[in-house]
Design a protein around this motif. Structure first.
Motif, PDB file in Angstrom:
ATOM      1  N   HIS A  35      12.583 -42.985  11.722  1.00  0.00           N
ATOM      2  CA  HIS A  35      12.431 -41.981  12.847  1.00  0.00           C
ATOM      3  C   HIS A  35      13.254 -42.984  14.177  1.00  0.00           C
TER       4      HIS A  35
ATOM      5  N   HIS B  11       9.042 -45.154   7.388  1.00  0.00           N
ATOM      6  CA  HIS B  11       9.085 -43.191   8.029  1.00  0.00           C
ATOM      7  C   HIS B  11       8.481 -43.672   9.618  1.00  0.00           C
TER       8      HIS B  11
ATOM      9  N   HIS C 139      15.564 -33.427   7.409  1.00  0.00           N
ATOM     10  CA  HIS C 139      14.952 -32.700   9.007  1.00  0.00           C
ATOM     11  C   HIS C 139      16.075 -31.660   8.741  1.00  0.00           C
TER      12      HIS C 139
ATOM     13  N   HIS D 182       5.481 -32.025  11.604  1.00  0.00           N
ATOM     14  CA  HIS D 182       6.891 -33.148  11.838  1.00  0.00           C
ATOM     15  C   HIS D 182       8.030 -32.806  11.517  1.00  0.00           C
TER      16      HIS D 182
HETATM   17 ZN   LIG Z   1      10.221 -37.906   8.691  1.00  0.00          ZN
END
Ligand SMILES: [Zn+2]
Length: 261
Positions: free
Chosen positions: A121, A117, A134, A214
């Protein structure tokens, strides 16, 4: 005597078949239970109608699942077979009692999912696909299905490396998949748990409030709360996000270049 021969095999086949349906059935039940509960106890106000989003997210997830089914069968499953046949990977060499090995493998799988993860990003080529997840304008249980096929395709070699390095047999990998999907559905849901429950659970697992941070459209917040199962990895790596009122969050991509691929 003659009648006794094939029975155990047949029973085993039937047992395996019913067990193979049990996990998907339980996951579907959990999905719809969360869907009902989040309407009764919403954590954040919706900005878009839930129905069309559910259809779009389910279609995106179905396409991704179909896309990775073949590479998973060709790469990940043979990796588990190698682990079983040759004893490859870390866990079989730790000297742990056999009963503890699956738990050790599950924890290490979860840790390396945290690392994946982080990469999603930080590596522009991966963020390009993870940003689809997202980009959802709201965050609810259907967001747990919203993954671009290319993101899941990129995850196949990572998953195979996890299996080979950690030493994960097929059954443990299946169990990890079910537990992870159940947890992913839970913390994406728009379910307002009593604060006491959130605090108690949040010490162990990722919760809807933690993951809400997040998905906030502030780039600094999207670099936080990256754990995907156990919440300890954010505390170990100093990536715990701020505690903010959920009603102040705006779900979606950060504005400007940070939200672009
Ligand atoms: Zn994420």
């Amino acid at each position: 005597m003659l009648c006794n021969g094939p029975r155990p095999e047949r029973q085993r086949t039937l047992g395996t078949r019913s067990a193979s349906w049990l996990a998907p059935a339980l996951l579907c039940a959990a999905f719809f239970a969360l869907r009902v509960l989040e309407d009764r106890r919403p954590l954040r106000q919706r900005t878009a109608p839930a129905g069309p989003r559910l259809l779009r997210n389910a279609a995106t997830g179905a396409l991704a699942a179909v896309t990775v089914a073949v590479p998973n069968a060709l790469v990940t499953r043979p990796a588990t077979a190698l682990v079983e046949r040759r004893g490859w990977g870390l866990v079989p060499h730790l000297g742990l009692p056999p009963a503890v090995r699956p738990a050790a493998a599950l924890v290490l799988m979860d840790y390396t999912l945290y690392l994946w993860h982080v990469l999603l990003h930080r590596v522009p080529q991966l963020w390009r696909w993870h940003r689809v997840h997202h980009a959802d304008a709201d965050l609810d249980v259907s967001t747990a299905l919203r993954f671009h096929a290319a993101e899941l395709a990129w995850s196949v070699p990572w998953r195979a490396a996890q299996v080979l390095l950690i030493g994960v047999p097929r059954r443990t990998l299946s169990l990890w998949g079910v537990l992870t999907l159940a947890e992913v559905m839970f913390y994406h849901s728009n379910l307002r748990l009593p604060l006491r429950w959130e605090r108690a659970l949040g010490g162990l697992l990722v919760t809807p409030r933690q993951h809400g941070i997040h998905h906030d459209s502030v780039a600094a917040h999207q670099a936080r709360n990256l754990s995907s199962g156990l919440s300890v990895w954010d505390r170990l790596h100093g990536t715990v996000g701020p505690q903010l009122p959920q009603q102040t969050l705006v779900m979606g991509l950060p504005p400007g270049p940070e939200g672009r691929a």
